[in-house]
Write an enzyme that holds these catalytic residues in place. Structure first.
Site, PDB file in Angstrom:
ATOM      1  N   GLU A 264     -10.067 -20.872 -65.215  1.00  0.00           N
ATOM      2  CA  GLU A 264      -9.160 -20.774 -66.298  1.00  0.00           C
ATOM      3  C   GLU A 264      -9.104 -20.097 -66.756  1.00  0.00           C
ATOM      4  O   GLU A 264     -10.361 -19.379 -67.231  1.00  0.00           O
ATOM      5  CB  GLU A 264      -9.042 -21.797 -67.058  1.00  0.00           C
ATOM      6  CG  GLU A 264      -9.110 -23.223 -67.158  1.00  0.00           C
ATOM      7  CD  GLU A 264      -9.242 -24.704 -67.711  1.00  0.00           C
ATOM      8  OE1 GLU A 264      -8.325 -24.833 -67.810  1.00  0.00           O
ATOM      9  OE2 GLU A 264      -9.866 -24.231 -68.461  1.00  0.00           O
TER      10      GLU A 264
ATOM     11  N   CYS B 248      -7.938 -13.603 -71.952  1.00  0.00           N
ATOM     12  CA  CYS B 248      -9.473 -14.208 -72.107  1.00  0.00           C
ATOM     13  C   CYS B 248      -9.985 -14.932 -71.360  1.00  0.00           C
ATOM     14  O   CYS B 248      -9.464 -15.170 -70.376  1.00  0.00           O
ATOM     15  CB  CYS B 248      -9.091 -15.333 -72.868  1.00  0.00           C
ATOM     16  SG  CYS B 248     -10.337 -16.430 -73.076  1.00  0.00           S
TER      17      CYS B 248
ATOM     18  N   CYS C 222     -20.688 -23.269 -66.736  1.00  0.00           N
ATOM     19  CA  CYS C 222     -21.816 -22.324 -67.547  1.00  0.00           C
ATOM     20  C   CYS C 222     -22.607 -23.321 -67.796  1.00  0.00           C
ATOM     21  O   CYS C 222     -22.674 -24.089 -68.599  1.00  0.00           O
ATOM     22  CB  CYS C 222     -21.383 -22.266 -69.168  1.00  0.00           C
ATOM     23  SG  CYS C 222     -22.215 -20.636 -70.323  1.00  0.00           S
TER      24      CYS C 222
ATOM     25  N   CYS D  84     -24.221 -24.877 -74.647  1.00  0.00           N
ATOM     26  CA  CYS D  84     -23.745 -24.768 -76.503  1.00  0.00           C
ATOM     27  C   CYS D  84     -23.709 -26.962 -76.784  1.00  0.00           C
ATOM     28  O   CYS D  84     -22.046 -26.919 -75.445  1.00  0.00           O
ATOM     29  CB  CYS D  84     -23.081 -24.232 -77.155  1.00  0.00           C
ATOM     30  SG  CYS D  84     -24.257 -22.586 -76.710  1.00  0.00           S
TER      31      CYS D  84
ATOM     32  N   CYS E 128     -19.368 -27.394 -77.261  1.00  0.00           N
ATOM     33  CA  CYS E 128     -18.615 -26.046 -76.341  1.00  0.00           C
ATOM     34  C   CYS E 128     -18.397 -27.718 -74.739  1.00  0.00           C
ATOM     35  O   CYS E 128     -19.179 -27.615 -74.197  1.00  0.00           O
ATOM     36  CB  CYS E 128     -19.192 -24.672 -75.818  1.00  0.00           C
ATOM     37  SG  CYS E 128     -18.465 -24.092 -74.262  1.00  0.00           S
TER      38      CYS E 128
ATOM     39  N   SER F 154     -18.407 -11.364 -75.289  1.00  0.00           N
ATOM     40  CA  SER F 154     -19.428 -11.993 -76.317  1.00  0.00           C
ATOM     41  C   SER F 154     -20.397 -12.785 -75.497  1.00  0.00           C
ATOM     42  O   SER F 154     -19.910 -13.493 -73.725  1.00  0.00           O
ATOM     43  CB  SER F 154     -18.078 -13.476 -76.656  1.00  0.00           C
ATOM     44  OG  SER F 154     -18.548 -14.656 -77.234  1.00  0.00           O
TER      45      SER F 154
ATOM     46  N   SER G  33     -22.181 -14.562 -80.602  1.00  0.00           N
ATOM     47  CA  SER G  33     -22.204 -16.492 -81.225  1.00  0.00           C
ATOM     48  C   SER G  33     -23.340 -16.538 -82.310  1.00  0.00           C
ATOM     49  O   SER G  33     -24.364 -17.222 -81.069  1.00  0.00           O
ATOM     50  CB  SER G  33     -22.070 -17.108 -79.738  1.00  0.00           C
ATOM     51  OG  SER G  33     -20.652 -16.648 -79.043  1.00  0.00           O
ATOM     52  N   LEU G  34     -23.416 -16.493 -82.983  1.00  0.00           N
ATOM     53  CA  LEU G  34     -24.431 -16.899 -83.833  1.00  0.00           C
ATOM     54  C   LEU G  34     -24.230 -18.348 -83.857  1.00  0.00           C
ATOM     55  O   LEU G  34     -25.568 -19.321 -83.946  1.00  0.00           O
ATOM     56  CB  LEU G  34     -24.630 -16.384 -85.115  1.00  0.00           C
ATOM     57  CG  LEU G  34     -26.067 -15.410 -85.261  1.00  0.00           C
ATOM     58  CD1 LEU G  34     -27.228 -15.487 -84.925  1.00  0.00           C
ATOM     59  CD2 LEU G  34     -25.903 -14.875 -86.821  1.00  0.00           C
TER      60      LEU G  34
ATOM     61  N   ASN H 152     -13.013 -25.887 -82.758  1.00  0.00           N
ATOM     62  CA  ASN H 152     -11.474 -27.559 -81.981  1.00  0.00           C
ATOM     63  C   ASN H 152     -12.458 -27.823 -81.166  1.00  0.00           C
ATOM     64  O   ASN H 152     -13.472 -28.760 -80.050  1.00  0.00           O
ATOM     65  CB  ASN H 152     -11.677 -26.440 -80.585  1.00  0.00           C
ATOM     66  CG  ASN H 152     -10.472 -24.724 -81.275  1.00  0.00           C
ATOM     67  OD1 ASN H 152      -9.970 -25.176 -81.919  1.00  0.00           O
ATOM     68  ND2 ASN H 152     -10.950 -23.750 -80.616  1.00  0.00           N
TER      69      ASN H 152
END
Ligand code: SAH
Length: 396
Positions: free
Chosen positions: A131, A144, A151, A155, A158, A232, A255-256, A331
């Site tokens: 996507e 994006c 992935c 995380c 996610c 990122s 991404s902390l 989200n």
């Protein structure tokens, strides 16, 4: 707008008929034309740097400067058929499909959000799907894009991480998303930003990602300047160090998401390998361009990492770094065991950072109604795959 309107006959993104993959027309000595199965596909112009194309042209006895013309057609004008390259001679136009193909991910689905965001489903040559998201905004629209199918980072909040990693994308597939989107949305001449925040961890697919950025940055192609590109990363420290030495230097976002090692170990499993301390250290050494800053992304999870103490710890962690913080209220999605904090809680957190002179923004979550927002990209029905094993083998 849809493909074709106002564009030079961009095709459906499929290969031109003159270069059917796997089949090549050979002329044997006795003069008979035979169709011979070919194991390696022809090089894809969409995945070559201009210098590579120049070398391949030269090896075939064609003037290397033709590469600039071909680049302009493929990248700046969105053409996928050599036959349309009218500033090349007819014999050259006829010959090029014997040497190269021009591939581009095919757009097989599109969702439009009420806020104008478009989520596009793209199919690759091996039928795998990814996507990409188009976010209209001012001053610049943003693409994006994805760097992997799935992935490996897992995380905790996610959705893409749920898929696991199927495979890395090639440079052609990464850059090809931008070509597919610019053609589909009639944005060939527009200025836009590119954020590598779609599916995947860009620094886990370092070489292909950087090659794609060099291709997209080529002055004869889309000429995307490095200041308009943001990588990122979840914090792959050796890759951040390598990025620091690159001639093409995009903006860096890290991404902390947490302020203590124990908390980050749970939210971002890679922290067990590269701790907050090591990530922050690498950021301190990163050569940030003048007038620029490193962005620290911080997903806000209600009751987990959104307290005033977290905010104060974040301020001290980032002390001395040219940093800005981007708060991303979660989200939510089914199966994600966290919830989004209230706006008041997010604002109170932001206020603590701002009062201590840290630049802070709260990310608008665009396209949430079509699940195009951060961490919501997932191709339904995907299976856990051999890519998991691949990822494990590569993460040495
Ligand atoms: N692998 C890269 C790109 C990931 S997507 C990285 O980790 O930076 C870009 C951002 O969206 C990351 O900061 C990621 O942590 C965040 N994100 C992931 N899931 C999210 C969710 N459900 N809600 C909000 N942000 C999310």
């Amino acid at each position: 707008m849809t493909a074709g309107s106002g564009q030079p006959v961009a095709d459906s993104g499929r290969l031109p008929v003159t270069s059917i993959p796997g089949i090549r027309c050979l002329l044997p000595a006795e003069g008979l034309t035979t169709l011979v199965p070919q194991t390696t596909p022809l090089p894809d112009v969409g995945g070559l740097e201009r210098t590579e194309l120049e070398a391949l042209l030269e090896a075939a006895g064609i003037e290397p400067y033709r590469a600039r013309q071909i680049f302009r057609w493929v990248f700046a004008r969105g053409v996928t058929d050599f036959g349309l390259m009218t500033d090349l001679s007819k014999p050259l136009r006829a010959r090029l499909p014997e040497l190269f193909r021009i591939s581009r991910p095919a757009i097989v689905g599109e969702d439009r959000s009420s806020d104008g965001t478009a989520k596009l489903l793209l199919e690759l040559d091996d039928r795998r799907r990814i996507e990409s998201v188009f976010i209209p905004d001012s001053p610049g629209d943003t693409f994006c894009i994805s760097t992997q199918v799935g992935c490996a980072m897992k995380c905790a909040f996610c959705l893409t991480g749920r898929m696991g990693l199927t495979r890395h994308l090639t440079a052609g597939e990464i850059a090809g998303q931008v070509r597919a989107l610019t053609a589909r949305l009639c944005l060939l001449d527009a200025r836009f930003n590119i954020v590598l925040m779609g599916m995947g961890e860009p620094l886990h697919n370092y070489d292909e990602t950087m090659k794609a950025l060099r291709i997209l940055g080529d002055a004869d192609g889309l000429a995307v300047p490095e200041r308009r590109v943001t990588i990122s990363t979840v914090g792959v420290v050796p890759a951040i160090e390598r990025l620091a030495t690159e001639p093409y230097m995009p903006n860096l976002a890290v991404s902390l998401h947490a302020t203590t090692e124990a908390q980050r170990d749970l939210l971002v499993p890679l922290n067990r390998k590269y701790s907050i301390a090591e990530v922050i250290d690498a950021c301190r050494r990163f050569p940030v361009a003048r007038r620029s800053r490193i962005t620290f992304e911080y997903v806000m999870l209600a009751g987990v990492n959104d307290s005033p103490e977290d905010a104060r710890r974040l301020v001290s962690l980032l002390g001395g770094i040219r940093a800005k913080v981007n708060l991303i209220p979660l989200n939510e999605a089914a199966g994600i065991p966290f919830s989004r904090p209230s706006d008041a809680r997010v604002n109170a957190f932001a206020r603590i950072l701002a009062d201590r002179r840290l630049t802070v923004s709260v990310r608008k979550s665009r396209g949430r109604d079509i699940r195009a927002a951060c961490g919501q990209l997932i191709v339904e029905g995907s299976q856990e795959s051999t890519g998991q094993k691949l990822a494990a083998a590569m993460d040495t």
